[in-house]
Design an enzyme around this catalytic site. Sequence first.
Site, PDB file in Angstrom:
ATOM      1  N   HIS A 114       0.846  -1.193   0.000  1.00  0.00           N
ATOM      2  CA  HIS A 114       0.000   0.000   0.000  1.00  0.00           C
ATOM      3  C   HIS A 114       0.877   1.236   0.000  1.00  0.00           C
ATOM      4  CE1 HIS A 114      -3.133   2.871   1.094  1.00  0.00           C
ATOM      5  NE2 HIS A 114      -3.964   1.960   0.623  1.00  0.00           N
ATOM      6  N   GLU A 165      -7.878  -4.947  -0.037  1.00  0.00           N
ATOM      7  CA  GLU A 165      -8.460  -5.776  -1.098  1.00  0.00           C
ATOM      8  C   GLU A 165      -8.372  -7.269  -0.779  1.00  0.00           C
ATOM      9  OE1 GLU A 165      -9.914  -3.976  -3.208  1.00  0.00           O
ATOM     10  OE2 GLU A 165      -8.643  -2.514  -4.239  1.00  0.00           O
TER      11      GLU A 165
HETATM   12  N1  COA Z   1       3.718  -7.588  -5.077  1.00  0.00           N
HETATM   13  C1  COA Z   1       5.019  -7.561  -5.418  1.00  0.00           C
HETATM   14  N2  COA Z   1       5.815  -6.486  -5.302  1.00  0.00           N
HETATM   15  C2  COA Z   1       5.268  -5.372  -4.810  1.00  0.00           C
HETATM   16  C3  COA Z   1       3.914  -5.304  -4.418  1.00  0.00           C
HETATM   17  C4  COA Z   1       3.141  -6.486  -4.562  1.00  0.00           C
HETATM   18  N3  COA Z   1       1.854  -6.504  -4.217  1.00  0.00           N
HETATM   19  N4  COA Z   1       3.640  -4.081  -3.960  1.00  0.00           N
HETATM   20  C5  COA Z   1       4.781  -3.370  -4.062  1.00  0.00           C
HETATM   21  N5  COA Z   1       5.766  -4.147  -4.584  1.00  0.00           N
HETATM   22  C6  COA Z   1       7.141  -3.742  -4.833  1.00  0.00           C
HETATM   23  C7  COA Z   1       7.287  -3.117  -6.204  1.00  0.00           C
HETATM   24  O1  COA Z   1       7.588  -4.083  -7.200  1.00  0.00           O
HETATM   25  C8  COA Z   1       8.416  -2.165  -6.000  1.00  0.00           C
HETATM   26  O2  COA Z   1       9.631  -2.880  -6.009  1.00  0.00           O
HETATM   27  P1  COA Z   1      10.909  -2.301  -6.785  1.00  0.00           P
HETATM   28  O3  COA Z   1      11.143  -0.964  -6.148  1.00  0.00           O
HETATM   29  O4  COA Z   1      11.955  -3.311  -6.535  1.00  0.00           O
HETATM   30  O5  COA Z   1      10.456  -2.204  -8.207  1.00  0.00           O
HETATM   31  C9  COA Z   1       8.236  -1.700  -4.561  1.00  0.00           C
HETATM   32  O6  COA Z   1       7.479  -2.717  -3.915  1.00  0.00           O
HETATM   33  C10 COA Z   1       7.512  -0.385  -4.442  1.00  0.00           C
HETATM   34  O7  COA Z   1       6.354  -0.436  -5.249  1.00  0.00           O
HETATM   35  P2  COA Z   1       5.620   0.831  -5.807  1.00  0.00           P
HETATM   36  O8  COA Z   1       4.733   0.407  -6.930  1.00  0.00           O
HETATM   37  O9  COA Z   1       6.576   1.961  -6.040  1.00  0.00           O
HETATM   38  O10 COA Z   1       4.769   1.222  -4.539  1.00  0.00           O
HETATM   39  P3  COA Z   1       3.454   2.074  -4.565  1.00  0.00           P
HETATM   40  O11 COA Z   1       3.376   2.769  -3.281  1.00  0.00           O
HETATM   41  O12 COA Z   1       3.372   2.891  -5.782  1.00  0.00           O
HETATM   42  O13 COA Z   1       2.382   0.896  -4.703  1.00  0.00           O
HETATM   43  C11 COA Z   1       0.491  -0.432  -4.688  1.00  0.00           C
HETATM   44  C12 COA Z   1       1.270   0.660  -3.958  1.00  0.00           C
HETATM   45  C13 COA Z   1      -0.787  -0.735  -3.924  1.00  0.00           C
HETATM   46  C14 COA Z   1       0.121   0.076  -6.072  1.00  0.00           C
HETATM   47  C15 COA Z   1       1.331  -1.717  -4.814  1.00  0.00           C
HETATM   48  O14 COA Z   1       1.684  -2.172  -3.543  1.00  0.00           O
HETATM   49  C16 COA Z   1       0.668  -2.804  -5.646  1.00  0.00           C
HETATM   50  O15 COA Z   1       0.782  -2.801  -6.875  1.00  0.00           O
HETATM   51  N6  COA Z   1      -0.041  -3.767  -4.973  1.00  0.00           N
HETATM   52  C17 COA Z   1      -0.750  -4.802  -5.687  1.00  0.00           C
HETATM   53  C18 COA Z   1      -2.080  -4.287  -6.211  1.00  0.00           C
HETATM   54  C19 COA Z   1      -3.073  -4.043  -5.123  1.00  0.00           C
HETATM   55  O16 COA Z   1      -3.211  -4.825  -4.189  1.00  0.00           O
HETATM   56  N7  COA Z   1      -3.816  -2.939  -5.254  1.00  0.00           N
HETATM   57  C20 COA Z   1      -4.827  -2.550  -4.301  1.00  0.00           C
HETATM   58  C21 COA Z   1      -4.414  -1.342  -3.535  1.00  0.00           C
HETATM   59  S1  COA Z   1      -5.476  -0.993  -2.165  1.00  0.00           S
END
Ligand code: COA
Length: 380
Positions: free
Chosen positions: A265, A319
Amino acid sequence: VGRRMAEFAGTGTLDKGLEHAVMGESRLTLVEGETGGLSYRGYSIDELVGHASYEAVVHLLLHGTPPTAADVTRLETDLHKLRTLPAGARGVLQSLPVGLPPLEALRTLISSLGDGRSFPYPPTREQGLALVAQVPVLLAGYVRRSQHAAPLDPLGGLGHVAQYLFLLTGRRSEPRQVRALEAYFILLADHGMNASTFALRVVLSTQSDLISGATAAVAALKGPLHGGAPSKVSDMLDSVGTPENAEAWVSAALARKERLMGFGHRAYKTEDPRAKILKRIAREAADPERLRLAEAVETAAVAALERAKPGLRLYTNVEFYGALVLEAAGLPRDLFTPTFAVARTAGWAAHAIEQAADNRLIRPEVAYIGETPGHRWPVG
Ligand code: COA
């Protein structure tokens, strides 16, 4: 004119994803990312779930205080009246092709509430309540239409969440299912400056109307990085199949560089407080086999994410157990994100009002990294 990248160097203002940007002030929802807290207007979600109805939370968000008994009666009457759709929206509902993903239909249907008269800028509490009342009616109407069934008239005497289930199914759902979904609705009612709310605020900041803002919000909610994940959680659980397969499955998914849906998150660096409550609700309402599978996937995924991304603190988000609760409420997967939208209308309405009350056009900068100007246009 875009500012060049060099001008941003060292100023600390380039913030991809606006993670550290603060776009204004809000009195609505406090998200405590480090400690895992969430409260609306000073009331923690732990206090609200089990004590307050979704309608009471709508009142809390729109008015700032819990409703009195008289407020609740008035609110129920108002919501019931507002469930009658305007003619224009009914027409659009009838003309949409069947078989669209319900969220795509909902995006068009929310937009159809804007008829140039009913939702003038600035947004009001009455408009907000109309949004809360009408979005589930629109969605359920479309679902019925897709099943070649006539839309149902709202039934008097049902709470908002039970009404939503009734309008979808034509049956009174079991109290256990209503209780589970009511908790989900309360937990999803608002969440600070999330992507859909931000989209809505950007639209409102141009002095555009609530319905235009809500249409933008539902468009933003659609993506899997925001609201589009819960059905993918259910798909993932199906694909894992058995608790014994959880470790191998998550390791293989991470090796393929896939994201595990329902984990991580932007704000929470610990377990999402909504996930904690939803896990408790799932323990009461979900199928025990399904729950055992989900718990095994959670344990395996948290450990594998810590190994793959040490120090990033990736835990379950709303979620993950949300999917189990929505399954337990009897909702099909293509209604998971639309149901999130139905619950979030409360927060969207409250944010629209707050934005309009202290508005300034939202218009950030972008760092230009393209060609240096001065190219000559090829002639001949
Ligand atoms: N599975 C695998 N890796 C994950 C992850 C997940 N669910 N969530 C974050 N990461 C990793 C990313 O690959 C990234 O790694 P890297 O820096 O080596 O590339 C790192 O963690 C940071 O991710 P980032 O996308 O920059 O973080 P964010 O704050 O933008 O992302 C979310 C937040 C929710 C978008 C992200 O955690 C995600 O995509 N989760 C899965 C989708 C989900 O559950 N969405 C519902 C949200 S309520």
